[in-house]
Design a protein around this motif. Structure first.
Motif, PDB file in Angstrom:
ATOM      1  N   ILE A  17       1.124  -1.514   0.220  1.00 22.56           N
ATOM      2  CA  ILE A  17      -0.213   0.134  -0.049  1.00 22.56           C
ATOM      3  C   ILE A  17       1.166   1.266  -0.020  1.00 22.56           C
ATOM      4  O   ILE A  17       1.721   1.377   0.650  1.00 22.56           O
ATOM      5  N   THR A  18       0.290   2.159  -1.005  1.00 26.69           N
ATOM      6  CA  THR A  18       1.634   3.942  -1.213  1.00 26.69           C
ATOM      7  C   THR A  18       0.301   4.648  -0.689  1.00 26.69           C
ATOM      8  O   THR A  18      -1.058   4.112  -1.361  1.00 26.69           O
ATOM      9  N   THR A  19       0.796   5.582  -0.067  1.00 27.56           N
ATOM     10  CA  THR A  19      -0.273   6.788   0.092  1.00 27.56           C
ATOM     11  C   THR A  19       0.733   8.263   0.026  1.00 27.56           C
ATOM     12  O   THR A  19       1.947   8.260  -0.063  1.00 27.56           O
ATOM     13  N   THR A  53      -1.289  -4.586  -5.047  1.00 30.22           N
ATOM     14  CA  THR A  53      -1.091  -2.990  -5.109  1.00 30.22           C
ATOM     15  C   THR A  53      -1.586  -2.421  -4.819  1.00 30.22           C
ATOM     16  O   THR A  53      -2.751  -2.598  -5.743  1.00 30.22           O
ATOM     17  N   ARG A  55      -2.996   2.616  -4.132  1.00 32.10           N
ATOM     18  CA  ARG A  55      -2.433   3.473  -3.605  1.00 32.10           C
ATOM     19  C   ARG A  55      -3.989   4.341  -2.987  1.00 32.10           C
ATOM     20  O   ARG A  55      -5.163   4.069  -3.428  1.00 32.10           O
ATOM     21  N   VAL A  57      -5.051   7.850  -1.512  1.00 30.28           N
ATOM     22  CA  VAL A  57      -4.313   9.153  -1.145  1.00 30.28           C
ATOM     23  C   VAL A  57      -5.296  10.404  -1.061  1.00 30.28           C
ATOM     24  O   VAL A  57      -6.559   9.990  -1.332  1.00 30.28           O
ATOM     25  N   ASP A  71      -6.881   0.066  -7.039  1.00 28.03           N
ATOM     26  CA  ASP A  71      -6.021  -1.720  -6.293  1.00 28.03           C
ATOM     27  C   ASP A  71      -5.564  -1.477  -8.231  1.00 28.03           C
ATOM     28  O   ASP A  71      -6.021  -1.010  -9.437  1.00 28.03           O
ATOM     29  N   THR A 131     -11.103   1.619  -8.999  1.00 26.72           N
ATOM     30  CA  THR A 131     -10.219   3.555  -7.993  1.00 26.72           C
ATOM     31  C   THR A 131     -11.816   3.879  -7.437  1.00 26.72           C
ATOM     32  O   THR A 131     -12.976   3.791  -7.922  1.00 26.72           O
TER      33      THR A 131
END
Length: 144
Positions: A17-19, A53, A55, A57, A71, A131
């Motif tokens: 997971i990116t933030t 993964t 994301r 935001v 995702d 998304t």
């Protein structure tokens, strides 16, 4: 906090997971909004591919705060996209662990977001991930 709480679940699936979080103040029930965020991040992990993964935001957009959860999972086929916020609706019940997932998460999330004066939408195509966008009005300036 939702991302932090779900990191062990993500790690068990080798999921990353990116933030990216901008400051964006909204008025609302922190617990209920946390439930929305947890549901969306949890869905990304659950429905994403093993080793995939997501994301997450938070950003400002005109007069709204926007949460975006994207995702790289299988996506949502067009014929199902219009129904995913319906209660008990599941895109593919055969691939869902019915003992843990009832098809209520997105319906509840939509009700919470709308009760806060916001909207929740999805953009997806089968095979290319999904998304989700939550838009909530900014808190009035006198609340800063």
């Amino acid at each position: 906090e939702a991302v932090r709480l779900l990191l062990p679940v993500a790690a068990a699936r080798d999921f990353t997971i990116t933030t990216g979080f901008d400051s964006a103040e909204v008025l609302g029930d922190a617990g209920a909004l946390g439930q929305v965020f947890s549901n969306l991040v949890g869905n990304a992990i659950h429905h994403g591919r093993e080793g995939g993964t997501a994301r997450v935001v938070v950003r400002s957009e005109q007069d709204h705060a926007v949460l975006e959860v994207a995702d790289d999972g299988p996506g949502i086929p067009n014929e199902h996209a219009a129904h995913i916020f319906d209660r008990f609706y599941r895109v593919d019940p055969a691939r869902t662990d019915s003992s843990r997932h009832s098809g209520l998460g997105l319906a509840i999330s939509q009700a919470i977001v709308e009760a806060h004066g916001g909207t929740i939408t999805v953009q997806s195509q089968a095979g290319s991930g999904a998304t989700f966008f939550v838009r909530l009005p900014f808190a009035p300036r006198e609340h800063y």
